[in-house]
Design a protein around this motif. Structure first.
Motif, short mmCIF file in Angstrom:
data_model
loop_
_atom_site.label_atom_id
_atom_site.label_comp_id
_atom_site.label_asym_id
_atom_site.label_seq_id
_atom_site.Cartn_x
_atom_site.Cartn_y
_atom_site.Cartn_z
N VAL A 167 2.05 22.16 9.77
CA VAL A 167 1.60 22.29 8.17
C VAL A 167 2.72 21.40 6.98
N LYS A 222 1.97 20.53 4.28
CA LYS A 222 2.55 20.52 2.43
C LYS A 222 3.74 20.33 2.80
N ASN A 260 -1.50 23.87 1.39
CA ASN A 260 -1.73 25.51 1.11
C ASN A 260 -2.56 24.61 -0.70
N ILE A 306 -4.44 26.59 4.13
CA ILE A 306 -4.17 27.64 4.25
C ILE A 306 -3.01 28.93 3.64
N MET A 353 0.37 37.12 7.21
CA MET A 353 1.67 36.30 7.25
C MET A 353 2.34 37.89 7.23
N MET A 408 5.13 31.82 12.42
CA MET A 408 4.74 30.64 11.86
C MET A 408 6.41 29.67 12.35
N SER A 409 7.55 28.96 11.27
CA SER A 409 8.27 28.24 11.90
C SER A 409 9.54 29.89 12.44
N ARG A 461 0.48 27.91 12.95
CA ARG A 461 1.06 27.43 10.92
C ARG A 461 2.47 26.87 11.37
N ILE A 462 2.57 26.03 11.60
CA ILE A 462 4.21 25.37 12.12
C ILE A 462 4.23 24.57 10.97
N GLY A 463 5.74 24.24 10.11
CA GLY A 463 5.70 23.33 8.44
C GLY A 463 7.20 22.78 9.40
N SER A 464 8.14 24.30 8.50
CA SER A 464 9.24 23.12 8.55
C SER A 464 10.39 22.56 9.97
N ARG A 480 10.94 22.01 3.53
CA ARG A 480 10.54 21.76 2.61
C ARG A 480 11.22 21.43 1.08
C1 PLP Z 1 3.66 27.01 4.42
C2 PLP Z 1 3.59 27.90 4.82
C3 PLP Z 1 3.58 27.80 7.14
C4 PLP Z 1 4.87 27.76 7.37
O1 PLP Z 1 5.83 27.51 7.22
P1 PLP Z 1 7.57 27.78 8.25
O2 PLP Z 1 8.49 28.54 7.70
O3 PLP Z 1 7.70 25.94 7.31
O4 PLP Z 1 7.01 27.47 9.02
C5 PLP Z 1 2.68 28.85 7.56
N1 PLP Z 1 1.80 29.47 6.47
C6 PLP Z 1 1.29 29.47 5.69
C7 PLP Z 1 0.48 30.37 5.42
C8 PLP Z 1 2.36 28.42 4.78
O5 PLP Z 1 1.70 28.70 3.46
#
Ligand code: PLP
Length: 225
Positions: free
Chosen positions: A25, A27, A48, A69, A155, A196-197, A212-215, A221
């Motif tokens: 992820v 964004k 996003n 997402i 989520m 997620m993370s 779905r992994i971002g941070s 962010r």
């Molecule tokens: C931002 C987001 C993520 C990733 O979040 P992290 O906590 O950074 O891994 C996953 N899914 C959705 C829908 C998001 O908006």
């Protein structure tokens, strides 16, 4: 900020062993960060915001698989329809119809996931179990030749209560299994997008096939920019 390559390698290995797809992820992160993972062989990226996704699509290699997402507004579907790989957050029949319409215009079948509301927070989007049943059993559904429903997305609550998070994922998996045998021309479940993370390990234990992994990969962010 730099990408955490070490973390990326560990997480991808952990997930590959369990046949779970990693959506990175990206964004709010710059194209250079995406390229850094791209050069390690990564292709699935999630965004996003429609405008941000379109900008990155234009700047970056064309073999990236772009996952949307976020919460998709009907009037923005047209910007994504020509290229989006998977739309995770479809939460109404009218949005499904709009995606179908723009898919038809773009000459594509657009893969989507239905978003289910599993968290405590009212602010999160998604269908409840009844609404999900209504969409999947709708007599109009088979008319939508330009979408394909590949599964569900959800989520969990934003909480430290790991037992609650696990319960929410288990609930989503139960719904997923309930419809997994449904075979229509445009419905065939292959994908359960959850985790997620902070909670992906629990999600994988509860049957997620896509996280779905971002941070964890890109660092925290900064929304101020
Ligand atoms: C931002 C987001 C993520 C990733 O979040 P992290 O906590 O950074 O891994 C996953 N899914 C959705 C829908 C998001 O908006």
């Amino acid at each position: 900020m730099a990408v955490n390559q070490e973390q990326y390698k560990n997480i991808s290995k952990e997930l590959i062993d369990r046949k779970v797809t990693l959506v990175a992820v990206s964004k709010t992160k710059p194209p250079e960060d995406i390229l850094e993972l791209y050069e390690l062989g990564h292709r699935d990226f999630g965004e996003n915001y429609v405008q941000e996704l379109v900008d990155k699509y234009e700047q970056l290699p064309k073999d990236i698989r772009w996952h949307f997402i976020g919460h998709l507004q009907s009037n923005k579907v047209k910007y994504l329809a020509p290229f989006v790989y998977l739309v995770h957050g479809v939460d109404s029949f009218s949005l499904l119809k709009e995606i179908n319409k723009k898919g038809s215009k773009a000459g594509r079948v657009i893969p989507v996931l239905l978003q289910v509301h599993i968290a405590m927070e009212e602010t999160k989007f998604g269908l409840d179990a009844n609404e999900l049943g209504e969409v999947l059993h709708s007599s109009e559904l088979t008319d939508l030749k330009h979408i394909k429903i590949n599964g569900l997305m959800g989520m969990a609550s934003f909480t430290e209560d790991l037992t609650l998070i696990r319960k929410e994922f288990l609930y989503l998996k139960t719904l997923y299994d309930q419809y997994a045998s449904l075979r229509l021309e445009n419905v065939s479940f292959t994908t359960l997008s959850m985790g997620m993370s902070s909670d992906y390990k629990i999600a994988v234990e509860e049957g997620s096939t896509m996280v779905r992994i971002g941070s964890l990969l890109f660092g925290a962010r900064d929304y101020v920019k």
